[in-house]
Scaffold this motif. Structure first.
Motif, PDB file in Angstrom:
ATOM      1  N   ALA A 179      -8.183   0.269   4.818  1.00  0.00           N
ATOM      2  CA  ALA A 179      -7.914  -1.175   4.803  1.00  0.00           C
ATOM      3  C   ALA A 179      -9.174  -1.957   5.138  1.00  0.00           C
ATOM      4  O   ALA A 179      -9.455  -2.998   4.531  1.00  0.00           O
ATOM      5  CB  ALA A 179      -6.805  -1.509   5.790  1.00  0.00           C
TER       6      ALA A 179
ATOM      7  N   TYR B 147      -5.078   4.906   6.963  1.00  0.00           N
ATOM      8  CA  TYR B 147      -4.561   3.576   6.671  1.00  0.00           C
ATOM      9  C   TYR B 147      -5.500   2.485   7.182  1.00  0.00           C
ATOM     10  O   TYR B 147      -5.851   1.559   6.451  1.00  0.00           O
ATOM     11  CB  TYR B 147      -3.176   3.426   7.299  1.00  0.00           C
ATOM     12  CG  TYR B 147      -2.480   2.128   6.954  1.00  0.00           C
ATOM     13  CD1 TYR B 147      -1.714   2.005   5.802  1.00  0.00           C
ATOM     14  CD2 TYR B 147      -2.593   1.009   7.787  1.00  0.00           C
ATOM     15  CE1 TYR B 147      -1.079   0.820   5.487  1.00  0.00           C
ATOM     16  CE2 TYR B 147      -1.968  -0.179   7.476  1.00  0.00           C
ATOM     17  CZ  TYR B 147      -1.213  -0.265   6.321  1.00  0.00           C
ATOM     18  OH  TYR B 147      -0.601  -1.452   6.011  1.00  0.00           O
TER      19      TYR B 147
ATOM     20  N   ARG C  35       0.848  -1.183   0.000  1.00  0.00           N
ATOM     21  CA  ARG C  35       0.000   0.000   0.000  1.00  0.00           C
ATOM     22  C   ARG C  35       0.886   1.235   0.000  1.00  0.00           C
ATOM     23  O   ARG C  35       2.060   1.189   0.369  1.00  0.00           O
ATOM     24  CB  ARG C  35      -0.934  -0.011   1.210  1.00  0.00           C
ATOM     25  CG  ARG C  35      -1.889  -1.189   1.199  1.00  0.00           C
ATOM     26  CD  ARG C  35      -2.796  -1.170   2.413  1.00  0.00           C
ATOM     27  NE  ARG C  35      -3.692  -0.017   2.373  1.00  0.00           N
ATOM     28  CZ  ARG C  35      -4.337   0.449   3.432  1.00  0.00           C
ATOM     29  NH1 ARG C  35      -4.157  -0.099   4.614  1.00  0.00           N
ATOM     30  NH2 ARG C  35      -5.148   1.461   3.310  1.00  0.00           N
ATOM     31  N   ARG C  36       0.308   2.377  -0.396  1.00  0.00           N
ATOM     32  CA  ARG C  36       1.065   3.607  -0.502  1.00  0.00           C
ATOM     33  C   ARG C  36       1.692   4.012   0.837  1.00  0.00           C
ATOM     34  O   ARG C  36       1.037   3.974   1.869  1.00  0.00           O
ATOM     35  CB  ARG C  36       0.155   4.751  -0.960  1.00  0.00           C
ATOM     36  CG  ARG C  36      -0.228   4.741  -2.419  1.00  0.00           C
ATOM     37  CD  ARG C  36      -1.238   5.868  -2.690  1.00  0.00           C
ATOM     38  NE  ARG C  36      -0.762   7.162  -2.244  1.00  0.00           N
ATOM     39  CZ  ARG C  36      -0.159   8.056  -3.036  1.00  0.00           C
ATOM     40  NH1 ARG C  36       0.029   7.795  -4.312  1.00  0.00           N
ATOM     41  NH2 ARG C  36       0.237   9.217  -2.546  1.00  0.00           N
TER      42      ARG C  36
ATOM     43  N   PRO D  91     -12.203  -0.691   1.838  1.00  0.00           N
ATOM     44  CA  PRO D  91     -11.548  -0.205   0.615  1.00  0.00           C
ATOM     45  C   PRO D  91     -12.516   0.303  -0.441  1.00  0.00           C
ATOM     46  O   PRO D  91     -12.099   0.984  -1.389  1.00  0.00           O
ATOM     47  CB  PRO D  91     -10.791  -1.448   0.118  1.00  0.00           C
ATOM     48  CG  PRO D  91     -11.554  -2.606   0.687  1.00  0.00           C
ATOM     49  CD  PRO D  91     -12.036  -2.139   2.029  1.00  0.00           C
TER      50      PRO D  91
END
Length: 235
Positions: free
Chosen positions: A200, A196, A21-22, A203
């Motif tokens: 998660a 985050y 993930r980013r 999404p």
């Protein structure tokens, strides 16, 4: 909705975390960010403290033109300088945008017909943004979360707006740079942790819009991973 998206110069390969993930970190040296932050904390608009950095002033202008919000909801307006800046930018673009600004401390130094300042708590938005208030705020919406940056506040804001935002509306979460400046512990992970964990778990609700986050480089914004577009998924 959008007319012009010059993307060719801003396609970056994002830095990724262990789970692909980013990353939420700003791609710039800490000493540079700290120096820019010093200027940010002394930035004024028309004599009223605004506290916006040059990157986000440019990105917000671009997003406003693309989205053409009819309502901007600002959570945490401090003295009202940023609200005044948003109102002036919207006027310059001919958008007819109204602002609805919420803070636990009503200390605004601005009186403006385009802006409604109200008392409210980012952790209890249902007390301020009632169904009656929501019904009178025209779409599209651009929501700016700039309150105390505590993890729980940021999480509560994400949860509150998930079923209320319509597809294409934006929620912009400020000051994820706390991780970069070493202050994340003070706010229990703050915006970055909230984004985050929430994205998660859900999404389908918010999409990190890399076009704005990475406009000047990987997450070169104080809203790290924080330009969130409401997607079409059901809340």
């Amino acid at each position: 909705m959008r007319v012009y998206r010059p993307q060719s110069f801003q396609k970056f390969k994002p830095k990724l975390l262990w789970d692909q993930r980013r990353s939420q970190m700003i791609d710039a040296p800490d000493q540079v960010i700290n120096r820019i932050q010093r200027g940010t904390m002394h930035h004024y608009w028309k004599g009223v403290m605004c506290n916006k950095n040059p990157f986000d002033l440019a990105i917000y202008s671009r997003l406003m033109w693309d989205l053409k919000p009819k309502t901007i909801i600002e959570i945490g307006y401090k003295f009202g300088g940023s609200a005044l800046w948003f109102a002036d930018q919207a006027d310059a673009m001919g958008l007819g945008t109204r602002l609805y600004c919420i803070d636990v401390e009503q200390r605004e130094e601005v009186s403006d017909d385009r802006i409604e300042f109200v008392h409210g708590n980012g952790r209890k938005l249902e007390e301020t943004l009632t169904p009656e208030v929501i019904a009178r705020l025209p779409r599209p919406w651009m929501v700016i979360e700039d309150a105390d940056h505590q993890y729980i506040t940021c999480l509560k804001v994400l949860e509150f707006f998930a079923p209320i935002l319509q597809e294409g509306d934006y929620l912009c979460m400020e000051d994820g740079l706390a991780d970069t400046t070493g202050n994340a512990w003070k706010i229990e992970g703050g915006p970055n942790r909230a984004i985050y964990e929430y994205t998660a778990a859900h999404p389908e609700i918010y999409e990190v819009d890399a076009e704005y986050c990475d406009y000047f480089g990987n997450n070169m914004t104080w809203c790290t991973n924080g330009f969130l577009r409401r997607s079409s998924g059901a809340a």
